[in-house]
Scaffold this motif. Structure first.
Motif, PDB file in Angstrom:
ATOM      1  N   TRP A 125     103.139  24.458  12.896  1.00 48.29           N
ATOM      2  CA  TRP A 125     102.014  25.323  12.548  1.00 48.29           C
ATOM      3  C   TRP A 125     101.034  24.635  11.603  1.00 48.29           C
ATOM      4  CZ3 TRP A 125     100.725  28.881  15.625  1.00 48.29           C
ATOM      5  CH2 TRP A 125     101.687  29.585  16.354  1.00 48.29           C
ATOM      6  N   ILE A 126     101.543  23.816  10.695  1.00 43.36           N
ATOM      7  CA  ILE A 126     100.642  23.047   9.832  1.00 43.36           C
ATOM      8  C   ILE A 126      99.843  22.059  10.666  1.00 43.36           C
ATOM      9  CG2 ILE A 126     100.561  21.276   8.019  1.00 43.36           C
ATOM     10  CD1 ILE A 126     102.951  22.750   6.715  1.00 43.36           C
ATOM     11  N   MET A 152      85.838  22.623   5.711  1.00 41.59           N
ATOM     12  CA  MET A 152      86.789  22.256   6.754  1.00 41.59           C
ATOM     13  C   MET A 152      87.411  20.880   6.496  1.00 41.59           C
ATOM     14  SD  MET A 152      87.333  24.562   8.997  1.00 41.59           S
ATOM     15  CE  MET A 152      86.688  26.029   9.790  1.00 41.59           C
ATOM     16  N   MET A 153      86.614  19.941   6.008  1.00 35.51           N
ATOM     17  CA  MET A 153      87.144  18.609   5.727  1.00 35.51           C
ATOM     18  C   MET A 153      88.129  18.648   4.561  1.00 35.51           C
ATOM     19  SD  MET A 153      85.128  15.012   5.069  1.00 35.51           S
ATOM     20  CE  MET A 153      84.616  14.858   6.783  1.00 35.51           C
ATOM     21  N   ILE A 154      87.824  19.424   3.524  1.00 35.13           N
ATOM     22  CA  ILE A 154      88.736  19.558   2.382  1.00 35.13           C
ATOM     23  C   ILE A 154      90.033  20.233   2.815  1.00 35.13           C
ATOM     24  CG2 ILE A 154      89.067  20.720   0.161  1.00 35.13           C
ATOM     25  CD1 ILE A 154      86.018  20.287  -0.305  1.00 35.13           C
ATOM     26  N   ALA A 155      89.917  21.291   3.643  1.00 36.00           N
ATOM     27  CA  ALA A 155      91.110  21.979   4.151  1.00 36.00           C
ATOM     28  C   ALA A 155      91.966  21.025   4.979  1.00 36.00           C
ATOM     29  CB  ALA A 155      90.695  23.191   4.995  1.00 36.00           C
ATOM     30  N   TYR A 156      91.318  20.185   5.782  1.00 30.10           N
ATOM     31  CA  TYR A 156      92.034  19.195   6.593  1.00 30.10           C
ATOM     32  C   TYR A 156      92.818  18.235   5.704  1.00 30.10           C
ATOM     33  CZ  TYR A 156      92.789  15.411   9.961  1.00 30.10           C
ATOM     34  OH  TYR A 156      93.356  14.447  10.754  1.00 30.10           O
ATOM     35  N   MET A 157      92.193  17.756   4.647  1.00 28.30           N
ATOM     36  CA  MET A 157      92.861  16.809   3.749  1.00 28.30           C
ATOM     37  C   MET A 157      94.005  17.477   2.995  1.00 28.30           C
ATOM     38  SD  MET A 157      89.526  14.698   2.378  1.00 28.30           S
ATOM     39  CE  MET A 157      90.469  13.720   1.232  1.00 28.30           C
ATOM     40  N   LEU A 158      93.816  18.748   2.596  1.00 27.49           N
ATOM     41  CA  LEU A 158      94.889  19.463   1.900  1.00 27.49           C
ATOM     42  C   LEU A 158      96.090  19.688   2.821  1.00 27.49           C
ATOM     43  CD1 LEU A 158      92.832  22.124  -0.108  1.00 27.49           C
ATOM     44  CD2 LEU A 158      94.005  20.104  -1.016  1.00 27.49           C
ATOM     45  N   LEU A 159      95.832  19.990   4.096  1.00 33.04           N
ATOM     46  CA  LEU A 159      96.918  20.192   5.053  1.00 33.04           C
ATOM     47  C   LEU A 159      97.601  18.879   5.425  1.00 33.04           C
ATOM     48  CD1 LEU A 159      95.203  22.788   7.416  1.00 33.04           C
ATOM     49  CD2 LEU A 159      97.248  23.199   6.040  1.00 33.04           C
ATOM     50  N   THR A 160      96.909  17.764   5.221  1.00 37.17           N
ATOM     51  CA  THR A 160      97.488  16.463   5.553  1.00 37.17           C
ATOM     52  C   THR A 160      98.683  16.143   4.665  1.00 37.17           C
ATOM     53  OG1 THR A 160      95.386  15.611   6.364  1.00 37.17           O
ATOM     54  CG2 THR A 160      97.008  13.978   5.718  1.00 37.17           C
ATOM     55  N   LEU A 161      98.677  16.593   3.417  1.00 39.51           N
ATOM     56  CA  LEU A 161      99.793  16.317   2.505  1.00 39.51           C
ATOM     57  C   LEU A 161     101.106  16.921   3.005  1.00 39.51           C
ATOM     58  CD1 LEU A 161     100.905  15.134  -0.100  1.00 39.51           C
ATOM     59  CD2 LEU A 161     100.154  17.199  -1.306  1.00 39.51           C
ATOM     60  N   PRO A 162     101.192  18.248   3.245  1.00 38.05           N
ATOM     61  CA  PRO A 162     102.456  18.773   3.775  1.00 38.05           C
ATOM     62  C   PRO A 162     102.786  18.248   5.162  1.00 38.05           C
ATOM     63  CG  PRO A 162     100.763  20.480   3.793  1.00 38.05           C
ATOM     64  CD  PRO A 162     100.214  19.330   3.001  1.00 38.05           C
ATOM     65  N   TYR A 163     101.757  17.976   5.965  1.00 38.59           N
ATOM     66  CA  TYR A 163     101.997  17.444   7.313  1.00 38.59           C
ATOM     67  C   TYR A 163     102.713  16.100   7.241  1.00 38.59           C
ATOM     68  CZ  TYR A 163     100.996  15.399  11.890  1.00 38.59           C
ATOM     69  OH  TYR A 163     101.107  14.789  13.114  1.00 38.59           O
ATOM     70  N   MET A 164     102.198  15.193   6.429  1.00 36.03           N
ATOM     71  CA  MET A 164     102.809  13.868   6.327  1.00 36.03           C
ATOM     72  C   MET A 164     104.189  13.930   5.672  1.00 36.03           C
ATOM     73  SD  MET A 164      99.707  11.214   5.433  1.00 36.03           S
ATOM     74  CE  MET A 164      98.488  10.759   6.672  1.00 36.03           C
ATOM     75  N   LEU A 165     104.316  14.733   4.617  1.00 37.75           N
ATOM     76  CA  LEU A 165     105.600  14.825   3.918  1.00 37.75           C
ATOM     77  C   LEU A 165     106.685  15.415   4.815  1.00 37.75           C
ATOM     78  CD1 LEU A 165     104.479  16.000   0.348  1.00 37.75           C
ATOM     79  CD2 LEU A 165     105.167  13.708   1.085  1.00 37.75           C
ATOM     80  N   LEU A 166     106.355  16.485   5.538  1.00 42.16           N
ATOM     81  CA  LEU A 166     107.336  17.095   6.443  1.00 42.16           C
ATOM     82  C   LEU A 166     107.739  16.136   7.556  1.00 42.16           C
ATOM     83  CD1 LEU A 166     106.019  20.759   6.812  1.00 42.16           C
ATOM     84  CD2 LEU A 166     108.289  20.087   6.009  1.00 42.16           C
ATOM     85  N   LEU A 167     106.762  15.436   8.112  1.00 38.79           N
ATOM     86  CA  LEU A 167     107.064  14.519   9.211  1.00 38.79           C
ATOM     87  C   LEU A 167     107.937  13.360   8.730  1.00 38.79           C
ATOM     88  CD1 LEU A 167     106.718  14.058  12.178  1.00 38.79           C
ATOM     89  CD2 LEU A 167     104.512  12.992  11.752  1.00 38.79           C
ATOM     90  N   MET A 168     107.700  12.890   7.525  1.00 39.94           N
ATOM     91  CA  MET A 168     108.548  11.824   6.987  1.00 39.94           C
ATOM     92  C   MET A 168     109.978  12.304   6.785  1.00 39.94           C
ATOM     93  SD  MET A 168     106.295   9.589   4.288  1.00 39.94           S
ATOM     94  CE  MET A 168     105.750  10.982   3.303  1.00 39.94           C
ATOM     95  N   GLN A 169     110.136  13.580   6.420  1.00 41.13           N
ATOM     96  CA  GLN A 169     111.463  14.125   6.170  1.00 41.13           C
ATOM     97  C   GLN A 169     112.294  14.285   7.438  1.00 41.13           C
ATOM     98  OE1 GLN A 169     111.051  17.806   4.014  1.00 41.13           O
ATOM     99  NE2 GLN A 169     109.981  16.843   2.295  1.00 41.13           N
ATOM    100  N   ILE A 170     111.650  14.653   8.544  1.00 40.74           N
ATOM    101  CA  ILE A 170     112.422  15.003   9.738  1.00 40.74           C
ATOM    102  C   ILE A 170     112.229  14.052  10.919  1.00 40.74           C
ATOM    103  CG2 ILE A 170     112.416  17.439   9.100  1.00 40.74           C
ATOM    104  CD1 ILE A 170     110.300  17.965  11.190  1.00 40.74           C
TER     105      ILE A 170
END
Length: 262
Positions: A125-126, A152-170
């Protein structure tokens, strides 16, 4: 076993579907999903930069305070949204990036949901929201509506943090992994790309303030380099999925008949 099935249409026409061994009509490697995403995304930004550089160089490097030679490299926003035909070429290619991008999110969910169901759902979903906000700053240019573009660009960058962290975890919990060593090594690559991505943000903000507030000549060009670095690291991060998706095959095969289901 190889063979064929006969299907009679309502009009009485008969067609034959020849099946390969195992019943699959066609099979492709999942590697193509992140590969196509990387190709289309890279072509979109690089194509817009080349076209803008050739046709509108002095216009796209100019900002509200300075132009060439004080500013000599264009920002991402000026490159992709300010001038035709670069803007149109970019938007067409970035639209072609969307299908493999959505498939990327869907199959990351498939690969990791058994090992980490909650994090796999959150990642999906992220990733979906991140794709939606990407469309916001891509198709609503700074010239169309500066506020919407920036939000929209700021929201994209903010969502990039959990996206990258979650993907690295799993990412190393893939169901179809061929090599645990390769997954661990790829996870390390993701960490480096993630650090480079977020490490580029503070200097980018610093030079943007120098440009916007202090009106320092050349500051916007330096800001533009860090902005382009974010694009490179963003595309690079998703391109690493080629390692995990290489172990995934996608096939098209006929559905079971009612008799087979019974």
């Amino acid at each position: 076993m190889a063979g064929s099935q006969r299907h009679e249409s309502p009009a009485g026409l008969v067609r034959e579907v020849h099946l390969a061994a195992g019943g699959a009509l066609h099979k492709i490697s999942g590697w193509w999903i992140p590969f196509l995403h990387t190709v289309f995304a890279s072509a979109a930004f690089l194509g817009a930069l080349i076209i803008g550089w050739k046709l509108h160089y002095y216009k796209i490097v100019k900002n509200e305070h300075y132009g060439y030679p004080d500013e000599w490299f264009p920002s991402v926003s000026a490159t992709i949204g300010d001038r035709y035909p670069g803007r149109s070429v970019f938007q067409i290619l970035i639209a072609l990036t969307c299908p493999p991008r959505l498939l990327l999110h869907a199959f990351w969910y498939v690969l990791t949901v058994r090992a980490a169901p909650k994090r796999a759902k959150a990642l999906f979903w992220i990733g979906f929201l991140r794709t939606w906000t990407c469309g916001g700053w891509v198709y609503v240019t700074s010239g169309d509506d500066h506020d919407v573009h920036d939000v929209m660009m700021i929201a994209y960058m903010l969502l990039t943090l959990p996206y990258m962290l979650l993907l690295m975890q799993i990412s190393d919990k893939s169901l179809f992994a061929h090599s645990a060593r390769k997954l661990a090594l790829n996870r390390q690559r993701r960490k480096w790309v993630c650090m480079l991505f977020f490490g580029s943000i503070p200097p980018m903000i610093y030079f943007f303030i120098n440009h916007k507030v202090h009106k320092i000549a050349g500051a916007y060009t330096t800001y533009a380099f860090f902005e382009w670095a974010l694009i490179v690291f963003d595309v690079m991060f998703d391109s690493l999925a080629m390692v995990e998706f290489k172990a995934l095959d996608l096939s098209v095969q006929p559905a079971k008949t009612d008799e087979q289901r019974d």
